[in-house]
Design a protein around this motif. Sequence first.
Motif: not given
Length: 206
Positions: A200-204
């Motif tokens: 996961s890339l939470d800040d996208l």
Amino acid sequence: MNRLIIYVFVIVSHMMGYAQLNENILSKNFDIIKSIDFKLVSEEDYDNLDIEYKSDYYYEPKNESPMTFLGYPVSVASFYLTKDQKVKSFGMKILADNATLFYQKVKEKYGSFSVSSPSDYFFEKHGIFLPKEYSEEAENMIKNLPIPTVEEYKDTRTISWYLKIDRNTGKDNATLKIYNHPVKGLNFESPNRELRIVFSLDDLED
């Protein structure tokens, strides 16, 4: 002629690179990995427990060779996308008949884990029985818990790595989290694991 061969090689290599599911597809356009084995998820699909809730696309290899993670075939995967169809996060499942060998590959690729949540089986192996109520003795015990070795990564409930990935805007934080489940009918004493792996890339942005 040589130039044409080089161009063809570059194109094929690029396409093959995304047959592997890993952190490299985060923030990328979903079209670069989508194939005929991908299905747009609707609410009617959520009775299939392999499809993660509110995911956008579901993958199950049927017509083409399965995508892989560290050489292990992916049995199913779910993808969460942004409004402009970039990969925000995804989860997948693989089966490992020797989870220690799997985690040795993970460590070679990503280094030592960042956070782990050991299983009861892990504690019992070390002769540890955690008290159910808070006390100073319990706090001291927790501070001195053993750190899982690579051979014991499979004996955690979850284990996570914090990653840095390259994006157009520079390096950003991503998370790799692996959920360990004994294969159905077996227990933690077996080396077999059904692994749910989430990137996961939470800040996208959505």
